[in-house]
Scaffold this active site. Sequence first.
Site, PDB file in Angstrom:
ATOM      1  N   LYS A   1      22.724 -43.679  16.635  1.00 24.99           N
ATOM      2  CA  LYS A   1      21.703 -43.744  17.682  1.00 24.99           C
ATOM      3  C   LYS A   1      20.642 -44.772  17.311  1.00 24.99           C
ATOM      4  O   LYS A   1      20.391 -45.029  16.124  1.00 24.99           O
ATOM      5  CB  LYS A   1      21.082 -42.364  17.926  1.00 24.99           C
ATOM      6  CG  LYS A   1      19.953 -41.993  17.001  1.00 24.99           C
ATOM      7  CD  LYS A   1      19.120 -40.823  17.537  1.00 24.99           C
ATOM      8  CE  LYS A   1      17.877 -40.668  16.661  1.00 24.99           C
ATOM      9  NZ  LYS A   1      16.642 -40.501  17.350  1.00 24.99           N
TER      10      LYS A   1
ATOM     11  N   LYS B   1      18.273 -36.710   7.543  1.00 28.76           N
ATOM     12  CA  LYS B   1      17.119 -37.405   6.971  1.00 28.76           C
ATOM     13  C   LYS B   1      16.971 -37.109   5.495  1.00 28.76           C
ATOM     14  O   LYS B   1      16.635 -37.992   4.718  1.00 28.76           O
ATOM     15  CB  LYS B   1      15.828 -37.029   7.731  1.00 28.76           C
ATOM     16  CG  LYS B   1      15.845 -37.590   9.137  1.00 28.76           C
ATOM     17  CD  LYS B   1      14.488 -37.689   9.790  1.00 28.76           C
ATOM     18  CE  LYS B   1      14.633 -38.550  11.041  1.00 28.76           C
ATOM     19  NZ  LYS B   1      13.616 -38.350  12.049  1.00 28.76           N
TER      20      LYS B   1
ATOM     21  N   LYS C   1      13.902 -45.293  15.388  1.00 26.33           N
ATOM     22  CA  LYS C   1      12.808 -46.034  14.767  1.00 26.33           C
ATOM     23  C   LYS C   1      12.677 -45.695  13.295  1.00 26.33           C
ATOM     24  O   LYS C   1      11.966 -46.347  12.563  1.00 26.33           O
ATOM     25  CB  LYS C   1      11.492 -45.827  15.518  1.00 26.33           C
ATOM     26  CG  LYS C   1      10.963 -44.426  15.603  1.00 26.33           C
ATOM     27  CD  LYS C   1       9.647 -44.456  16.372  1.00 26.33           C
ATOM     28  CE  LYS C   1       9.408 -43.221  17.209  1.00 26.33           C
ATOM     29  NZ  LYS C   1       9.255 -41.976  16.451  1.00 26.33           N
TER      30      LYS C   1
HETATM   31  P1  ADP Z   1      13.261 -41.850  16.190  1.00 28.46           P
HETATM   32  O1  ADP Z   1      14.548 -41.128  16.013  1.00 28.46           O
HETATM   33  O2  ADP Z   1      13.436 -43.169  16.826  1.00 28.46           O
HETATM   34  O3  ADP Z   1      12.402 -41.835  14.954  1.00 28.46           O
HETATM   35  P2  ADP Z   1      11.743 -39.724  17.338  1.00 28.46           P
HETATM   36  O4  ADP Z   1      12.548 -38.768  16.540  1.00 28.46           O
HETATM   37  O5  ADP Z   1      10.290 -39.822  17.055  1.00 28.46           O
HETATM   38  O6  ADP Z   1      12.430 -41.125  17.294  1.00 28.46           O
HETATM   39  O7  ADP Z   1      11.953 -39.446  18.877  1.00 28.46           O
HETATM   40  C1  ADP Z   1      11.005 -39.471  19.913  1.00 28.46           C
HETATM   41  C2  ADP Z   1      11.714 -39.059  21.189  1.00 28.46           C
HETATM   42  O8  ADP Z   1      12.635 -40.063  21.583  1.00 28.46           O
HETATM   43  C3  ADP Z   1      12.540 -37.785  21.058  1.00 28.46           C
HETATM   44  O9  ADP Z   1      12.503 -37.066  22.266  1.00 28.46           O
HETATM   45  C4  ADP Z   1      13.909 -38.289  20.809  1.00 28.46           C
HETATM   46  O10 ADP Z   1      14.907 -37.377  21.186  1.00 28.46           O
HETATM   47  C5  ADP Z   1      13.935 -39.515  21.688  1.00 28.46           C
HETATM   48  N1  ADP Z   1      14.898 -40.484  21.176  1.00 28.46           N
HETATM   49  C6  ADP Z   1      14.875 -41.067  19.953  1.00 28.46           C
HETATM   50  N2  ADP Z   1      15.891 -41.921  19.810  1.00 28.46           N
HETATM   51  C7  ADP Z   1      16.583 -41.876  20.990  1.00 28.46           C
HETATM   52  C8  ADP Z   1      17.756 -42.530  21.463  1.00 28.46           C
HETATM   53  N3  ADP Z   1      18.384 -43.414  20.691  1.00 28.46           N
HETATM   54  N4  ADP Z   1      18.196 -42.259  22.699  1.00 28.46           N
HETATM   55  C9  ADP Z   1      17.536 -41.360  23.472  1.00 28.46           C
HETATM   56  N5  ADP Z   1      16.421 -40.710  23.096  1.00 28.46           N
HETATM   57  C10 ADP Z   1      15.950 -40.954  21.864  1.00 28.46           C
END
Ligand code: ADP
Length: 345
Positions: free
Chosen positions: A211, A122, A214
């Site tokens: 991956k 990040k 969001k």
């Molecule tokens: P992002 O990476 O989308 O900003 P967050 O870091 O807020 O999401 O993640 C919220 C939860 O969702 C965490 O437990 C994270 O590990 C899970 N998560 C985020 N992206 C994925 C993904 N592509 N596959 C599985 N779990 C995910």
Amino acid sequence: MKHMNKPVILTGLRANNNLHIGNYLGALLPIIDMARKRAGEYQVNLFVPDLHSFTTPIDHSALQAAIMQNLRVFVAAGLPLDNPDVHVYRQSYIPSHSELTWILDCFTGMGEMNRMTQFKDKAGKSQEQVSVGLFNYPVLMAADILLHRASYVPVGEDQTQHLEFTRDIAERLNNRFGELFVVPKPVQEQHKFFGKDQGLRIRDLQEPSKKMSKSEDSRRGIIYLTDTPGQAHKKIMSAETDSLGKVAYDAGTQPGISNLLTLLALISGRTLDDVQNEYEGRTQYGPLKTALADTMAEFLQDFQDKLAKVDEKSILNKLSVSEKQMNEQAGQVLLSVQKAVGLRE
Ligand code: ADP
Ligand code: TRP
């Protein structure tokens, strides 16, 4: 307190953007399944880490609405608000989280945080100044987990390193000061508990080497829980695959196809084996895409019908009960730490 005797399952979802299907399958569904199927055996804590929401820049005028939206999503996904073992809260309403973070900070090495791949990723991508909050993010996450004595923390694969750090810092303080914290179970054991052999990583539909996240702006590769069924259908039909011309589950050589197989299994509640048996070896990708697109569209329609019916009043009532209880529970753990480090008699 009676609720302190049950093993705790806990997770949090930041309110920094709309939730997507990776968030739902990686973190939300496992905890909600537990809350529904094993109610009575566990304490279930599902919270909004609102302080984590602006470790990278956001529109602050939209934060309140985003927090409420996450809470509504929890309920639409099936979280039973009437279960007394289920607790729903906002991190910033429990000031112990911030206080414990400071204490843990002073026992955390700069090198430990520097190694965190999510921070490196990040910070590397950021166009703006990288904040100390982003650097410090895993310490606040450890405080979130340790204050509530959580044993099981369902998160996606990207959070594994943070869970390992949480175990390390808990053991470090326990070794030095006595049994202050419940150390979360080893990550592999947690996967087994949630019926998986590894952490889940749903991939971006357009760039399956990455991956689904969001924090990214590749909107076409992400299925948001608020996408219309038609939008999601289109995104799946135009998902990036490969030119090998044969369906096989292999995340290394066929990440796009493997992702579609995984999604189909999870969304339809089938095992991956079952889905593989049906599609492996086929030379056309179309039928797999269509099956997933239809299943996803149906899932979203149903989810959004439920979302529209969520009663915000019942959420506000639950927050006020849970936040009071969780302040007490977390306050007890914080006090034992304050005593250990000499801040209290
Ligand atoms: P992002 O990476 O989308 O900003 P967050 O870091 O807020 O999401 O993640 C919220 C939860 O969702 C965490 O437990 C994270 O590990 C899970 N998560 C985020 N992206 C994925 C993904 N592509 N596959 C599985 N779990 C995910
Ligand atoms: N770091 C998690 C994420 O980005 C969110 C989070 C904050 C969390 N505190 C937590 C998850 C405690 C589990 C437990 O997704």
